[in-house]
Design a protein around this motif. Sequence first.
Motif, short mmCIF file in Angstrom:
data_model
loop_
_atom_site.label_atom_id
_atom_site.label_comp_id
_atom_site.label_asym_id
_atom_site.label_seq_id
_atom_site.Cartn_x
_atom_site.Cartn_y
_atom_site.Cartn_z
N LEU A 161 0.84 -1.20 0.00
CA LEU A 161 0.00 0.00 0.00
C LEU A 161 0.87 1.25 0.00
O LEU A 161 1.77 1.38 0.83
N LYS A 162 0.60 2.17 -0.92
CA LYS A 162 1.40 3.38 -1.07
C LYS A 162 0.52 4.62 -1.18
O LYS A 162 -0.59 4.55 -1.73
N MET A 163 1.02 5.75 -0.68
CA MET A 163 0.38 7.05 -0.88
C MET A 163 1.02 7.72 -2.08
O MET A 163 2.24 7.60 -2.30
N ILE A 199 0.53 -7.25 -5.61
CA ILE A 199 -0.33 -6.14 -6.01
C ILE A 199 0.14 -4.84 -5.36
O ILE A 199 0.32 -4.78 -4.14
N GLY A 200 0.32 -3.82 -6.16
CA GLY A 200 0.62 -2.49 -5.65
C GLY A 200 -0.67 -1.66 -5.63
O GLY A 200 -1.35 -1.56 -6.66
N VAL A 201 -0.99 -1.09 -4.48
CA VAL A 201 -2.22 -0.30 -4.33
C VAL A 201 -1.85 1.12 -3.95
O VAL A 201 -1.06 1.35 -3.03
N ALA A 222 2.72 2.93 -8.34
CA ALA A 222 2.33 1.52 -8.40
C ALA A 222 3.53 0.64 -8.77
O ALA A 222 3.72 -0.44 -8.20
N THR A 223 4.32 1.10 -9.72
CA THR A 223 5.52 0.35 -10.13
C THR A 223 6.51 0.25 -8.97
O THR A 223 7.13 -0.79 -8.73
N GLU A 224 6.64 1.35 -8.23
CA GLU A 224 7.53 1.35 -7.07
C GLU A 224 7.05 0.36 -6.01
O GLU A 224 7.87 -0.33 -5.38
N ALA A 225 5.75 0.27 -5.84
CA ALA A 225 5.20 -0.67 -4.85
C ALA A 225 5.52 -2.11 -5.22
O ALA A 225 5.93 -2.91 -4.37
N LEU A 226 5.35 -2.45 -6.51
CA LEU A 226 5.66 -3.81 -6.95
C LEU A 226 7.15 -4.11 -6.82
O LEU A 226 7.54 -5.22 -6.43
N GLY A 279 -5.80 3.65 -7.48
CA GLY A 279 -5.82 2.50 -8.37
C GLY A 279 -4.88 1.42 -7.88
O GLY A 279 -4.31 1.51 -6.79
N TRP A 280 -4.69 0.39 -8.73
CA TRP A 280 -3.83 -0.73 -8.35
C TRP A 280 -3.20 -1.35 -9.59
O TRP A 280 -3.68 -1.17 -10.71
#
Length: 529
Positions: free
Chosen positions: A475-477, A513-515, A487-491, A526-527
């Motif tokens: 989960l990212k802000m 999943i990056g959210v 989202a790419t950074e989260a993955l 988004g995700w």
Amino acid sequence: MLQSLIMDLSRKLPIGIQDFEKLRRGNYLYVDKTNFVYELASLSTPFFLSRPRRFGKSLLLSTFEAFFLGKKELFAGLEIESKEKDWTEYPVLKISFGAGSYDTNERLKERLDSLVSGFEERFQIKKSFSDAGERLNSIITSIYNITGKPVVILIDEYDKPILDALYTEDEEKNRLELRNFYSPLKDCDAYIRFLFITGITKVSHVNIFSGLNQLNDISMAEDFSSLCGISESELDKYFAPEIEELSKKFKLSLSETKEKLAQMYDGYHFSYGSEGVYNPFCLLKCFYEKKFGSYWFESGTPSFLVKTLENEPVELSNLVNGREANENQIKNYDPDSKNMLPVIYQSGYLTIKGFDMEENLYTLDFPNREVEAGFLEVLLGKFLSAPCDDLGMEITNIKRALRSNDIDKVLSIIKAAIADLPTVVKKEMCENYYESVTHLIFRLSGYRVVSELQSVAGRSDVVVATKDSVFVFELKMDRGRNFEEVATEALSQIDANGYAERFAVAGKKLFKIGVVFSSEGKGMVGWKF
């Protein structure tokens, strides 16, 4: 006559029965707590006990009442029968605020007047004062002079007049009214044989029991952790037929049935290291209905906690996800403080799940699945955009979507539920809010959830495991950046930190999943997976 009734083998469950004499004469099943009664009654120390609602506090006080009234026949066949030799009868004053509402000071005054008038009539004491506290003082001393015996005082739900008036102009008035009413408890100590006070919360002494410094709070005492409620050993001892009947109905083994009962109704720990305690009302209802239902919340809406959450903007992470606290933070509720953790803990929404002996810190969490589900339906509804009536169905839809690995549907439902930041949450709390709500929704799906929630400065990943799959959510802000970048950074973070490998289970499908959430409080952006 009573002895023959006790020997009857019929199984009558005492659901909602708070009168010990009615329970015993009616041949209802009784979980014997009289060893505790004897131990406590042998002392003259004033006691205080905090327990959640529907935990048997009123029945406990009724048991004390019968004992001090010398009703020996009611205790035939119980542990106390072989211990108590004298069965001395004492005058008993029972003060209860369980019935009625005290949301105004006038209603509380009417109740106090009714109580003391009843005592005056019963003991034929002339009304000499108009003030309820002064009248109680006169009643205690007069009874002692008339009977030659000290008085037993039992106070049930002492804090209800405060909780009923919470966040209104009458809250302070009710506190002062009770403080004045209880003031004789210190001055008349020489005329009191036994004093036992129960409530849900423990309001600090300076506000209510002014001067009663010797009050012995046994709420977190290990020796009395199962004074109210039903322990695991008591479950085995008293309810074997009911457990067997449930196992047959649901085609479960006895061990599987007990495991299900524990998941739903066990898990209350009122001291670290003590045996877990079941909510007695819910357990008995389950046996009677022959269904693993959610009975605690059905028996009454926790309105005072809802009012608290509406009045004070809070971080949901303070209520969920293994909150740590020291004993002082959960033991006493100060009405002038904004720390609501004591109310939340003492009300039974959180319980002790662990203890760090070196740091002297308790870990708090939901006691069981029933409380988790109730928290969502009654309380979390205040924090979501979705209508309360739809929440249960939405959780069911999330469970189905997880089973079918439909990630888009899962996150679409959550996105709709938290479309905007609710007014009860401050904007600067939005990151913890989104993280906590997302985690809690997954947790309430019933699947195994592992979460590493951190502060605003840190990351938060949630891992959900179903029978066939493992989902790793990062989960990212957005913090003003575009969705694709975040989202790419989260993955990438899932891969870089080895989250997937840590939770991977052989033979299960793995989804990463990056959210992304809005740092402006506008919900889920988004995700990507």
